[in-house]
Design a protein around this motif. Sequence first.
Motif, PDB file in Angstrom:
ATOM      1  N   MET A 242       0.751  -1.198  -0.042  1.00 37.63           N
ATOM      2  CA  MET A 242       0.024   0.064  -0.219  1.00 37.63           C
ATOM      3  C   MET A 242       0.648   1.255   0.218  1.00 37.63           C
ATOM      4  N   GLU A 243       1.784   1.331   0.709  1.00 35.36           N
ATOM      5  CA  GLU A 243       2.978   2.574   0.931  1.00 35.36           C
ATOM      6  C   GLU A 243       3.492   2.601  -0.420  1.00 35.36           C
ATOM      7  N   ARG A 244       4.001   1.485  -1.004  1.00 34.34           N
ATOM      8  CA  ARG A 244       4.443   1.441  -2.317  1.00 34.34           C
ATOM      9  C   ARG A 244       3.679   2.141  -3.474  1.00 34.34           C
ATOM     10  N   ASP A 245       2.390   1.722  -3.547  1.00 28.34           N
ATOM     11  CA  ASP A 245       1.472   2.258  -4.440  1.00 28.34           C
ATOM     12  C   ASP A 245       0.876   3.614  -4.027  1.00 28.34           C
ATOM     13  N   GLY A 246       1.236   4.199  -2.961  1.00 23.19           N
ATOM     14  CA  GLY A 246       0.656   5.342  -2.465  1.00 23.19           C
ATOM     15  C   GLY A 246      -0.741   5.239  -2.134  1.00 23.19           C
ATOM     16  N   GLU A 247      -1.084   4.381  -1.404  1.00 26.25           N
ATOM     17  CA  GLU A 247      -2.574   3.954  -0.830  1.00 26.25           C
ATOM     18  C   GLU A 247      -2.685   4.269   0.584  1.00 26.25           C
ATOM     19  N   VAL A 248      -1.703   4.660   1.156  1.00 23.78           N
ATOM     20  CA  VAL A 248      -1.873   5.021   2.641  1.00 23.78           C
ATOM     21  C   VAL A 248      -2.581   6.530   2.816  1.00 23.78           C
ATOM     22  N   GLU A 249      -3.820   6.525   3.150  1.00 25.89           N
ATOM     23  CA  GLU A 249      -4.562   7.476   3.157  1.00 25.89           C
ATOM     24  C   GLU A 249      -4.321   8.492   4.448  1.00 25.89           C
ATOM     25  N   ARG A 250      -4.637   9.618   4.580  1.00 23.73           N
ATOM     26  CA  ARG A 250      -4.832  10.367   6.017  1.00 23.73           C
ATOM     27  C   ARG A 250      -6.064  10.187   6.405  1.00 23.73           C
ATOM     28  N   GLU A 251      -5.773  10.380   7.890  1.00 24.70           N
ATOM     29  CA  GLU A 251      -6.943   9.897   8.697  1.00 24.70           C
ATOM     30  C   GLU A 251      -8.328  10.554   8.438  1.00 24.70           C
ATOM     31  N   GLY A 252      -8.257  11.986   8.084  1.00 25.24           N
ATOM     32  CA  GLY A 252      -9.650  12.782   7.812  1.00 25.24           C
ATOM     33  C   GLY A 252     -10.005  12.402   6.398  1.00 25.24           C
TER      34      GLY A 252
ATOM     35  N   HIS B 140      -4.131  -7.181  19.306  1.00 24.05           N
ATOM     36  CA  HIS B 140      -4.498  -5.733  20.326  1.00 24.05           C
ATOM     37  C   HIS B 140      -3.845  -4.804  19.300  1.00 24.05           C
ATOM     38  N   ILE B 141      -4.485  -3.846  18.983  1.00 20.19           N
ATOM     39  CA  ILE B 141      -4.466  -2.470  18.382  1.00 20.19           C
ATOM     40  C   ILE B 141      -4.612  -1.207  19.350  1.00 20.19           C
ATOM     41  N   GLU B 142      -3.374  -0.472  19.399  1.00 19.05           N
ATOM     42  CA  GLU B 142      -3.464   0.472  20.527  1.00 19.05           C
ATOM     43  C   GLU B 142      -2.652   1.809  19.835  1.00 19.05           C
ATOM     44  N   PRO B 143      -3.350   2.824  20.087  1.00 18.53           N
ATOM     45  CA  PRO B 143      -2.837   4.081  19.309  1.00 18.53           C
ATOM     46  C   PRO B 143      -2.092   4.805  20.728  1.00 18.53           C
ATOM     47  N   PHE B 144      -0.819   5.305  20.175  1.00 17.52           N
ATOM     48  CA  PHE B 144      -0.007   6.108  21.001  1.00 17.52           C
ATOM     49  C   PHE B 144       0.133   7.579  20.685  1.00 17.52           C
ATOM     50  N   GLU B 145       0.878   8.463  21.424  1.00 15.66           N
ATOM     51  CA  GLU B 145       1.019   9.838  20.833  1.00 15.66           C
ATOM     52  C   GLU B 145       1.734   9.844  19.495  1.00 15.66           C
ATOM     53  N   LYS B 146       2.801   8.956  19.533  1.00 19.55           N
ATOM     54  CA  LYS B 146       3.598   8.997  18.338  1.00 19.55           C
ATOM     55  C   LYS B 146       3.574   7.751  17.368  1.00 19.55           C
ATOM     56  N   GLY B 147       2.673   6.907  17.906  1.00 20.23           N
ATOM     57  CA  GLY B 147       2.748   5.706  16.863  1.00 20.23           C
ATOM     58  C   GLY B 147       1.434   5.038  17.156  1.00 20.23           C
ATOM     59  N   LEU B 148       1.303   3.802  16.381  1.00 23.56           N
ATOM     60  CA  LEU B 148       0.128   2.632  16.343  1.00 23.56           C
ATOM     61  C   LEU B 148       0.675   1.624  16.538  1.00 23.56           C
ATOM     62  N   SER B 149       0.557   0.783  17.583  1.00 22.35           N
ATOM     63  CA  SER B 149       0.864  -0.565  17.970  1.00 22.35           C
ATOM     64  C   SER B 149      -0.149  -1.550  17.362  1.00 22.35           C
ATOM     65  N   VAL B 150       0.304  -2.536  16.791  1.00 17.31           N
ATOM     66  CA  VAL B 150      -0.533  -3.751  16.319  1.00 17.31           C
ATOM     67  C   VAL B 150       0.305  -4.994  16.794  1.00 17.31           C
ATOM     68  N   ARG B 151      -0.340  -5.783  17.785  1.00 17.30           N
ATOM     69  CA  ARG B 151       0.628  -6.856  18.443  1.00 17.30           C
ATOM     70  C   ARG B 151      -0.578  -8.068  18.250  1.00 17.30           C
ATOM     71  N   MET B 152       0.300  -9.223  18.296  1.00 20.23           N
ATOM     72  CA  MET B 152      -0.633 -10.658  18.189  1.00 20.23           C
ATOM     73  C   MET B 152      -0.159 -11.529  19.282  1.00 20.23           C
TER      74      MET B 152
ATOM     75  N   PRO C 252       0.996   3.050  10.031  1.00 19.87           N
ATOM     76  CA  PRO C 252       1.280   4.726  10.499  1.00 19.87           C
ATOM     77  C   PRO C 252       0.273   5.055  11.564  1.00 19.87           C
ATOM     78  N   ARG C 253       0.802   6.025  12.307  1.00 22.33           N
ATOM     79  CA  ARG C 253      -0.372   6.519  13.371  1.00 22.33           C
ATOM     80  C   ARG C 253      -1.600   7.159  12.709  1.00 22.33           C
ATOM     81  N   ALA C 254      -1.348   7.654  11.452  1.00 21.55           N
ATOM     82  CA  ALA C 254      -2.598   8.331  10.688  1.00 21.55           C
ATOM     83  C   ALA C 254      -3.894   7.350  10.480  1.00 21.55           C
ATOM     84  N   TRP C 255      -3.375   5.959  10.556  1.00 25.97           N
ATOM     85  CA  TRP C 255      -4.524   4.835  10.329  1.00 25.97           C
ATOM     86  C   TRP C 255      -5.417   4.460  11.540  1.00 25.97           C
ATOM     87  N   LYS C 256      -5.067   5.169  12.604  1.00 25.28           N
ATOM     88  CA  LYS C 256      -5.538   4.682  13.986  1.00 25.28           C
ATOM     89  C   LYS C 256      -7.108   4.838  13.845  1.00 25.28           C
TER      90      LYS C 256
END
Length: 531
Positions: free
Chosen positions: A121-131, A168-180, A193-197
């Motif tokens: 997605m990042e390679r194809d420019g498909e990472v959207e902004r949150e808004g 587990h999906i958890e947003p932080f101030e400077k990042g977004l954590s996804v853990r299994m 990216p944090r913008a996906w939260k």
Amino acid sequence: MGIRRVASVSLEEDVSLVEQAKAVGLPFLEALNLDELDAQFIRQLSLGLVREQMALPLWIKDGHLEVAIASTDRFQLLDEYRIFFGHPIQPVLVPAKALPEWINQAFDRATQSASDVMEEMERDGEVEREGEILVGEDLLDNPQAAPIVRFVNSLLSQAIKQKASDIHIEPFEKGLSVRMRVDGVLQQDVQPPRAWKGQLASRIKVMSFLDIAKKNVPQDGRIRTRMAGREIDIRVSTMPVRHGERVVMRILEKQTNFSLDGVGMAVDTLETFREIIKIPYGIILVCGPTGSGKTTTLYSALSEINSPDKNILTIEDPIEYELAGIGQTQVNHKIGLDFARVVRAHLRQDPDVILIGETRDKETAENAIQASLTGHLVFSTIHTNDSPTAFTRLIDMGIEPFLVATSLTAVLAQRLVRRLCEHCKTPYQPSDSELAKMDIDQHMHYYSGILYKAKGCPECSNKGYSGRMGIYELMIVDEDIRRMVAQGKDAAEIMQLCVSKGMRTLRGDGMIKVLQGFTSMDEIFRVASGG
């Protein structure tokens, strides 16, 4: 894609597929090597379409794309495959009974990991902004949301393939954590990216029929989906946190088969436990922390004794798996339907066996004891570290010691330890200090002179472990123990008596599994640090 859907036609049972392949000059494939599949072709098709067409693209060979079919009636369809993929097609006949399962396995193997999808997605420019996605939109109908849909699907697929129990999906101030959580241990394989939260939380809430406009209150939902023919239930919990919404998904596979043979009990413990669960009355408690396999043990016990002549009822919070032939009730605290109330109602339903998901208060404990003293077999769980502490816990709830002593038949404490990967576990000679820690003298008949430790390989994702098994401490409540409980003796004294009578502790059962090569000493010390 513009491939026409056609009806599936199978070969007649009395026609030899090998002879038909020879007659039309086609190769015949009796077995499929999944490692040789070219996943790029499979990823361009949908699983439902391939199942209906019964034509599976395999690999490029001699300049042709080989496609597995189970009938020569697929030839017209293969011409459309040639146009779509841009390769000449070589059909390969395969057994009709094997092809549906091969299709499931091929799509399971070809599924991209969440990190692969994110990189693409990042390679194809498909990472959207949150808004870019409006609150209240159905993400399924928004073409801008398609990349997030792909990412969530790949995340769920990866978790199911790795046999993760939670995401587990958890947003932080400077990042977004996804853990299994795989084999009981949380691991981070992807960091979007944090913008996906906001998009991630909204997409998951849409899938689980939650209100995406409510971001400041906890919500609980459920996703029912399928992967490669397997039915999957996913329990979803959202929680508002400082920088957005935290999402936890619990993955439950519906086709789980419960059997006491598969929980990892030692032969002597299993024989004793099987005798205990056949006693028609009394309370059997299973204790341990959250995620120690208590539900699996209890469901396996119920499956063992389930028969048409028994009325088995359960009270759960929530119902995790459906058991055929067993009446299951889910508590609902919002309307006052708690454990204690449902136990009272169940006693009017003529039960033989009652499973109470958890004994957490005095009223529930009193009703469980009343049920056991009136001729019912009661299973339940309780959060204690070892089996003797279960007595203390019930007495602390306000239950009279003589009632606790009279009603309990057995207490099973348990933990889950990770199994060493069979492909890479490494033998070594233990030092004298290690053997001293294991109290080897008690278990010499299990010791071969070699122990094993974790290493890591591609088969276990370089973790060194694959799968889990239980370690157990089974305490049978006899007259001596009942006397001590009624006299108010503490858990340490009861434990000492049980060990003197031959009870194997959690640590002792774990050490036997280390000596047998199933797990490592590090695992036992991690989950059973006490004696």
